[in-house]
Design an enzyme around this catalytic site. Structure first.
Site, short mmCIF file in Angstrom:
data_model
loop_
_atom_site.label_atom_id
_atom_site.label_comp_id
_atom_site.label_asym_id
_atom_site.label_seq_id
_atom_site.Cartn_x
_atom_site.Cartn_y
_atom_site.Cartn_z
N ASP A 147 -6.98 -0.17 5.53
CA ASP A 147 -6.43 0.89 6.38
C ASP A 147 -7.40 2.06 6.50
O ASP A 147 -7.58 2.63 7.58
CB ASP A 147 -5.11 1.43 5.79
CG ASP A 147 -3.99 0.42 5.91
OD1 ASP A 147 -4.27 -0.75 6.23
OD2 ASP A 147 -2.82 0.80 5.68
N SER B 202 5.68 2.55 1.96
CA SER B 202 5.74 1.11 2.25
C SER B 202 7.17 0.62 2.44
O SER B 202 8.10 1.06 1.76
CB SER B 202 5.11 0.37 1.07
OG SER B 202 5.45 -0.99 1.11
N GLU C 81 8.25 -1.93 1.32
CA GLU C 81 8.69 -2.55 0.06
C GLU C 81 9.71 -1.67 -0.66
O GLU C 81 10.51 -2.17 -1.45
CB GLU C 81 7.49 -2.79 -0.86
CG GLU C 81 6.56 -3.89 -0.40
CD GLU C 81 7.12 -5.30 -0.56
OE1 GLU C 81 7.91 -5.53 -1.49
OE2 GLU C 81 6.78 -6.16 0.28
N TYR D 264 5.52 -1.82 -7.89
CA TYR D 264 4.83 -1.22 -6.73
C TYR D 264 5.83 -0.45 -5.87
O TYR D 264 5.60 0.71 -5.49
CB TYR D 264 4.16 -2.32 -5.90
CG TYR D 264 3.65 -1.85 -4.55
CD1 TYR D 264 2.48 -1.13 -4.44
CD2 TYR D 264 4.36 -2.13 -3.37
CE1 TYR D 264 2.00 -0.69 -3.20
CE2 TYR D 264 3.89 -1.70 -2.13
CZ TYR D 264 2.72 -0.98 -2.05
OH TYR D 264 2.25 -0.55 -0.82
N LYS E 260 6.07 3.57 -4.93
CA LYS E 260 6.04 4.10 -3.57
C LYS E 260 7.31 4.89 -3.24
O LYS E 260 7.27 5.87 -2.50
CB LYS E 260 5.85 2.95 -2.57
CG LYS E 260 4.44 2.36 -2.59
CD LYS E 260 3.41 3.34 -1.99
CE LYS E 260 2.01 2.79 -1.97
NZ LYS E 260 1.02 3.66 -1.35
N HIS F 19 0.83 -5.09 7.44
CA HIS F 19 -0.08 -5.16 8.58
C HIS F 19 -1.38 -5.80 8.14
O HIS F 19 -1.84 -5.58 7.02
CB HIS F 19 -0.29 -3.78 9.21
CG HIS F 19 -0.53 -2.71 8.23
ND1 HIS F 19 0.48 -2.11 7.51
CD2 HIS F 19 -1.68 -2.14 7.80
CE1 HIS F 19 -0.04 -1.21 6.70
NE2 HIS F 19 -1.35 -1.22 6.85
P1 NAP Z 1 -6.24 -1.61 0.01
O1 NAP Z 1 -7.12 -2.40 0.94
O2 NAP Z 1 -5.84 -2.21 -1.28
O3 NAP Z 1 -7.01 -0.21 -0.23
C1 NAP Z 1 -6.52 0.79 -1.03
C2 NAP Z 1 -7.67 1.50 -1.74
O4 NAP Z 1 -7.11 2.16 -2.85
C3 NAP Z 1 -8.75 0.58 -2.29
O5 NAP Z 1 -9.80 0.39 -1.38
C4 NAP Z 1 -9.21 1.27 -3.57
O6 NAP Z 1 -10.29 2.14 -3.35
C5 NAP Z 1 -8.01 2.10 -3.94
N1 NAP Z 1 -7.37 1.41 -5.08
C6 NAP Z 1 -7.21 0.08 -5.28
N2 NAP Z 1 -6.62 -0.19 -6.45
C7 NAP Z 1 -6.41 1.00 -7.01
C8 NAP Z 1 -5.85 1.39 -8.25
N3 NAP Z 1 -5.41 0.52 -9.13
N4 NAP Z 1 -5.79 2.68 -8.48
C9 NAP Z 1 -6.26 3.57 -7.59
N5 NAP Z 1 -6.81 3.27 -6.42
C10 NAP Z 1 -6.88 1.98 -6.14
O7 NAP Z 1 -4.92 -1.16 0.74
P2 NAP Z 1 -4.60 -1.04 2.32
O8 NAP Z 1 -4.08 -2.33 2.80
O9 NAP Z 1 -5.74 -0.41 3.00
O10 NAP Z 1 -3.36 -0.04 2.28
C11 NAP Z 1 -3.55 1.37 2.29
C12 NAP Z 1 -2.32 2.06 1.74
O11 NAP Z 1 -1.18 1.70 2.52
C13 NAP Z 1 -1.99 1.71 0.30
O12 NAP Z 1 -1.48 2.86 -0.31
C14 NAP Z 1 -0.88 0.67 0.44
O13 NAP Z 1 -0.06 0.64 -0.69
C15 NAP Z 1 -0.17 1.17 1.68
N6 NAP Z 1 0.54 0.15 2.46
C16 NAP Z 1 -0.14 -0.94 2.92
C17 NAP Z 1 0.52 -1.89 3.68
C18 NAP Z 1 -0.21 -3.09 4.24
O14 NAP Z 1 0.46 -4.00 4.76
N7 NAP Z 1 -1.53 -3.12 4.20
C19 NAP Z 1 1.88 -1.71 3.98
C20 NAP Z 1 2.53 -0.56 3.52
C21 NAP Z 1 1.84 0.37 2.78
P3 NAP Z 1 -11.45 2.38 -4.47
O15 NAP Z 1 -11.49 1.21 -5.37
O16 NAP Z 1 -12.69 2.50 -3.62
O17 NAP Z 1 -11.11 3.64 -5.14
#
Ligand code: NAP
Length: 320
Positions: A13, A125, A127, A149, A153, A179
């Site tokens: 994202d 989320s 979720e 999780y 959230k 997404h």
């Molecule tokens: P992602 O690809 O997992 O990226 C999240 C970033 O957070 C990672 O690149 C990492 O950056 C950091 N991170 C990962 N594990 C972590 C940990 N244990 N503690 C702290 N930081 C951590 O997620 P995304 O799909 O881009 O989603 C972005 C946000 O939207 C998240 O908060 C997710 O929960 C939320 N969300 C996503 C979806 C979906 O379908 N994708 C839906 C609803 C909500 P670094 O390692 O570089 O620090």
């Protein structure tokens, strides 16, 4: 020129949001907990690595949070960093709750201290809704989280609401349903299905092992969903809004669609009960009318069309 801080810039994202904000002329600071060669891979893939200043910062550390907000004095903060995997949260419940809750509290406190006018977006989320009694899910649906999780959230969600109501901050929750895109991490369902199916079609893998696929989810396309994040912070009032496609599809149908596209027989799939989650939600889909009517976000992509895009991109980049 507006300045935005995007936490979790290395994620799916964060990268797509950065691309959108670059196109709108923002100065962007992206944070990662630890900088390494891989940190700007996704930004590079989108051709915007030179437009984003990456900073090492850990939002679970309040001093690190205050320092970066003070240094850049942003107009907007998009908080996307999180332990974002439901599956992993059952393995690491304490770490997931600690990071996903404390980071939000730290940023909100830092905003109060540094400049209460900074607009804040929290990546909430679907979720959080968990065990729903009635579909579709709307902003009024009660929260009943079913995983560590989701609990993290939900807590972060109410923290944002509380800071908005108590301190009049411009703090919003974008409640996003699943997404997907080529830049999704490999451990997430759709990306895993596409990657492993391609490997099977190229005789690099024998079988696709999956967990419970007789559940339905509401899936969308990331580049369109990040637009809603930006729209939310441009609206005159701070809101909490669900961002979804409005339809759910069976995980089994996603697999069969991908298998058919790649001429893979269904016998190449194996359901492994060890991969089932302790609790799972049968069906989830949302109602995106508030997104449409209040912030002007429109979405009408069919998820099978998204699968076509993802398949083509994955095939193009597949390395033998
Ligand atoms: P992602 O690809 O997992 O990226 C999240 C970033 O957070 C990672 O690149 C990492 O950056 C950091 N991170 C990962 N594990 C972590 C940990 N244990 N503690 C702290 N930081 C951590 O997620 P995304 O799909 O881009 O989603 C972005 C946000 O939207 C998240 O908060 C997710 O929960 C939320 N969300 C996503 C979806 C979906 O379908 N994708 C839906 C609803 C909500 P670094 O390692 O570089 O620090």
């Amino acid at each position: 020129m507006k300045t935005a801080i995007i936490t979790g810039i290395t994620g799916q994202d964060g990268s797509y949001l950065a691309k959108l904000l670059v196109s709108k002329g923002y100065k962007i600071i992206g944070t990662t907990r630890s900088y390494n060669q891989a940190s700007n891979e996704k930004l590079k893939y989108l051709g915007i690595e030179k437009e984003v200043k990456i900073e090492e910062s850990d939002m679970s550390d309040v001093f690190s949070t205050i320092k970066i907000i003070t240094k850049y004095q942003p107009d907007e903060i998009y908080n996307l960093a999180a332990q974002s995997s439901v599956g992993l949260s059952f393995e690491q419940p304490i770490g997931t709750l600690q990071y996903n809750i404390t980071s939000v509290l730290n940023i909100l406190e830092a905003i109060r201290m540094v400049n209460p006018k900074i607009k804040f977006y929290q990546a909430s989320s679907s979720e959080m809704y968990g065990k729903v009694k009635k579909l579709p899910i709307t902003e009024d649906t009660a929260l009943h989280p079913l995983s560590p999780y989701a609990i993290s959230k939900a807590t972060a969600f109410w923290t944002v609401v509380n800071y908005r109501e108590s301190y009049n901050l411009f703090a919003c929750n974008g409640i996003l349903f699943n997404h997907e895109s080529y830049l999704r991490s490999n451990n997430f369902f759709v990306k895993k299905i596409i990657r492993e199916s391609i490997a099977i079609s190229k005789n690099k893998q024998e079988i696709l092992k999956v967990g419970n696929i007789d559940i339905k989810r509401d899936f969308g396309f990331t580049p369109n969903y990040v637009e809603a994040m930006w729209l939310l912070l441009q609206h005159p009032t701070a809101e909490d809004i669900t961002i979804c496609s409005g339809k759910s599809i069976y995980l089994r149908d996603i697999i069969y669609y991908v298998f058919e596209k790649l001429n893979i027989p269904k016998s190449k799939m194996m359901v492994d009960e060890k991969l089932f989650r302790p609790v799972d939600i049968e069906d989830m889909f949302g109602d995106n009318s508030k997104a449409k009517n209040v912030i002007g976000w429109n979405y009408d992509l069919d998820f099978f069309a998204v699968l076509d895009i993802m398949l083509a991109e994955e095939l193009k980049n597949f390395k033998d």
